[in-house]
Design a protein around this motif. Structure first.
Motif, PDB file in Angstrom:
ATOM      1  N   ASP A  43       0.859  -1.190   0.000  1.00  0.00           N
ATOM      2  CA  ASP A  43       0.000   0.000   0.000  1.00  0.00           C
ATOM      3  C   ASP A  43       0.893   1.237   0.000  1.00  0.00           C
ATOM      4  O   ASP A  43       1.114   1.862   1.038  1.00  0.00           O
ATOM      5  CB  ASP A  43      -0.933  -0.001   1.209  1.00  0.00           C
ATOM      6  CG  ASP A  43      -1.979   1.106   1.153  1.00  0.00           C
ATOM      7  OD1 ASP A  43      -1.895   1.971   0.268  1.00  0.00           O
ATOM      8  OD2 ASP A  43      -2.876   1.105   2.013  1.00  0.00           O
ATOM      9  N   PRO A  44       1.426   1.595  -1.169  1.00  0.00           N
ATOM     10  CA  PRO A  44       2.411   2.681  -1.230  1.00  0.00           C
ATOM     11  C   PRO A  44       1.856   4.066  -0.910  1.00  0.00           C
ATOM     12  O   PRO A  44       2.625   4.964  -0.595  1.00  0.00           O
ATOM     13  CB  PRO A  44       2.932   2.616  -2.671  1.00  0.00           C
ATOM     14  CG  PRO A  44       1.905   1.867  -3.433  1.00  0.00           C
ATOM     15  CD  PRO A  44       1.203   0.973  -2.466  1.00  0.00           C
ATOM     16  N   VAL A  45       0.547   4.232  -0.960  1.00  0.00           N
ATOM     17  CA  VAL A  45      -0.019   5.548  -0.654  1.00  0.00           C
ATOM     18  C   VAL A  45      -0.070   5.760   0.855  1.00  0.00           C
ATOM     19  O   VAL A  45       0.418   6.767   1.370  1.00  0.00           O
ATOM     20  CB  VAL A  45      -1.425   5.704  -1.279  1.00  0.00           C
ATOM     21  CG1 VAL A  45      -2.082   6.993  -0.827  1.00  0.00           C
ATOM     22  CG2 VAL A  45      -1.332   5.640  -2.793  1.00  0.00           C
ATOM     23  N   ALA A  56      -8.613   3.324  10.712  1.00  0.00           N
ATOM     24  CA  ALA A  56      -9.477   2.141  10.799  1.00  0.00           C
ATOM     25  C   ALA A  56     -10.329   1.990   9.542  1.00  0.00           C
ATOM     26  O   ALA A  56     -10.474   0.880   9.009  1.00  0.00           O
ATOM     27  CB  ALA A  56     -10.369   2.228  12.045  1.00  0.00           C
ATOM     28  N   VAL A  57     -10.874   3.088   9.040  1.00  0.00           N
ATOM     29  CA  VAL A  57     -11.697   3.035   7.820  1.00  0.00           C
ATOM     30  C   VAL A  57     -10.837   2.657   6.616  1.00  0.00           C
ATOM     31  O   VAL A  57     -11.237   1.815   5.793  1.00  0.00           O
ATOM     32  CB  VAL A  57     -12.423   4.380   7.590  1.00  0.00           C
ATOM     33  CG1 VAL A  57     -13.043   4.445   6.201  1.00  0.00           C
ATOM     34  CG2 VAL A  57     -13.484   4.587   8.664  1.00  0.00           C
ATOM     35  N   VAL A  58      -9.656   3.246   6.504  1.00  0.00           N
ATOM     36  CA  VAL A  58      -8.754   2.917   5.389  1.00  0.00           C
ATOM     37  C   VAL A  58      -8.389   1.438   5.439  1.00  0.00           C
ATOM     38  O   VAL A  58      -8.390   0.749   4.413  1.00  0.00           O
ATOM     39  CB  VAL A  58      -7.499   3.815   5.424  1.00  0.00           C
ATOM     40  CG1 VAL A  58      -6.412   3.286   4.501  1.00  0.00           C
ATOM     41  CG2 VAL A  58      -7.860   5.245   5.062  1.00  0.00           C
ATOM     42  N   TRP A  59      -8.098   0.937   6.631  1.00  0.00           N
ATOM     43  CA  TRP A  59      -7.771  -0.481   6.770  1.00  0.00           C
ATOM     44  C   TRP A  59      -8.964  -1.357   6.387  1.00  0.00           C
ATOM     45  O   TRP A  59      -8.803  -2.345   5.667  1.00  0.00           O
ATOM     46  CB  TRP A  59      -7.344  -0.797   8.200  1.00  0.00           C
ATOM     47  CG  TRP A  59      -7.158  -2.269   8.430  1.00  0.00           C
ATOM     48  CD1 TRP A  59      -6.068  -3.026   8.097  1.00  0.00           C
ATOM     49  CD2 TRP A  59      -8.104  -3.166   9.023  1.00  0.00           C
ATOM     50  NE1 TRP A  59      -6.274  -4.337   8.460  1.00  0.00           N
ATOM     51  CE2 TRP A  59      -7.519  -4.440   9.030  1.00  0.00           C
ATOM     52  CE3 TRP A  59      -9.382  -3.003   9.555  1.00  0.00           C
ATOM     53  CZ2 TRP A  59      -8.163  -5.560   9.547  1.00  0.00           C
ATOM     54  CZ3 TRP A  59     -10.034  -4.118  10.073  1.00  0.00           C
ATOM     55  CH2 TRP A  59      -9.419  -5.380  10.067  1.00  0.00           C
ATOM     56  N   PHE A  60     -10.157  -1.007   6.857  1.00  0.00           N
ATOM     57  CA  PHE A  60     -11.343  -1.802   6.541  1.00  0.00           C
ATOM     58  C   PHE A  60     -11.557  -1.860   5.036  1.00  0.00           C
ATOM     59  O   PHE A  60     -11.845  -2.929   4.479  1.00  0.00           O
ATOM     60  CB  PHE A  60     -12.583  -1.241   7.251  1.00  0.00           C
ATOM     61  CG  PHE A  60     -13.806  -2.059   6.979  1.00  0.00           C
ATOM     62  CD1 PHE A  60     -14.021  -3.266   7.616  1.00  0.00           C
ATOM     63  CD2 PHE A  60     -14.750  -1.630   6.052  1.00  0.00           C
ATOM     64  CE1 PHE A  60     -15.142  -4.042   7.355  1.00  0.00           C
ATOM     65  CE2 PHE A  60     -15.884  -2.393   5.779  1.00  0.00           C
ATOM     66  CZ  PHE A  60     -16.077  -3.598   6.433  1.00  0.00           C
ATOM     67  N   ARG A  61     -11.410  -0.727   4.366  1.00  0.00           N
ATOM     68  CA  ARG A  61     -11.558  -0.718   2.911  1.00  0.00           C
ATOM     69  C   ARG A  61     -10.484  -1.581   2.263  1.00  0.00           C
ATOM     70  O   ARG A  61     -10.745  -2.287   1.297  1.00  0.00           O
ATOM     71  CB  ARG A  61     -11.499   0.715   2.381  1.00  0.00           C
ATOM     72  CG  ARG A  61     -12.748   1.523   2.777  1.00  0.00           C
ATOM     73  CD  ARG A  61     -12.770   2.871   2.165  1.00  0.00           C
ATOM     74  NE  ARG A  61     -12.867   2.721   0.713  1.00  0.00           N
ATOM     75  CZ  ARG A  61     -12.624   3.689  -0.132  1.00  0.00           C
ATOM     76  NH1 ARG A  61     -12.286   4.884   0.284  1.00  0.00           N
ATOM     77  NH2 ARG A  61     -12.724   3.481  -1.436  1.00  0.00           N
TER      78      ARG A  61
END
Length: 141
Positions: A37-39, A81-86
């Motif tokens: 996940d380079p971003v 948490a939201v970024v991880w869930f996505r």
């Protein structure tokens, strides 16, 4: 929540951010994490997670005086948490484990950790907000 419990929660959050990043990234030499996940998880992103950990440690004994900083922690943890869930619902974490076990562990747990500390920081923020409201009410009485 007692002051000791809250202070220790800030310390644990800070140490988890710092030590997990250093350990699982092998001190920023594990190429599998930023490649996956380079971003969000570039080496710079990982460094900033460790910096957030330093901020959590810095606030641990003075959190009562920085309610809005605690509020920023709530937002920060919710975003991760939201970024991880996505990410976890659209990617194959088994493929990350195949590249590198440490990277697989990192991607398996970082969002759960952030979600738990989101809940913790939100509870602290709410407690500080209620305390402030009660103090204002008493001052007006």
């Amino acid at each position: 929540m007692s002051n000791d419990f809250i202070r220790n929660g800030f310390i644990i959050s800070g140490l988890v951010n710092i030590l997990a990043v250093l350990f699982l990234s092998r001190a920023f030499t594990n190429a599998a994490i930023p490649e996956t996940d380079p971003v969000v998880m570039s080496n710079f992103g990982l460094l900033m997670i460790a910096v957030w950990g330093l901020v959590f440690l810095a606030v641990a004994s003075r959190y009562q005086y920085v309610k809005w900083v605690v509020g920023a922690f709530v937002v920060e943890k919710l975003v991760y948490a939201v970024v991880w869930f996505r990410w976890i619902t659209t990617h194959n974490v088994a493929a990350v484990y195949a590249k590198d076990a440490f990277a697989g562990i990192f991607y398996s747990v970082y969002g759960l950790n952030d979600f738990l500390f989101f809940l913790f920081f939100a509870a602290v923020f709410y407690q500080l907000h209620r305390l402030e409201a009660n103090q204002q009410k008493e001052a007006l009485s």
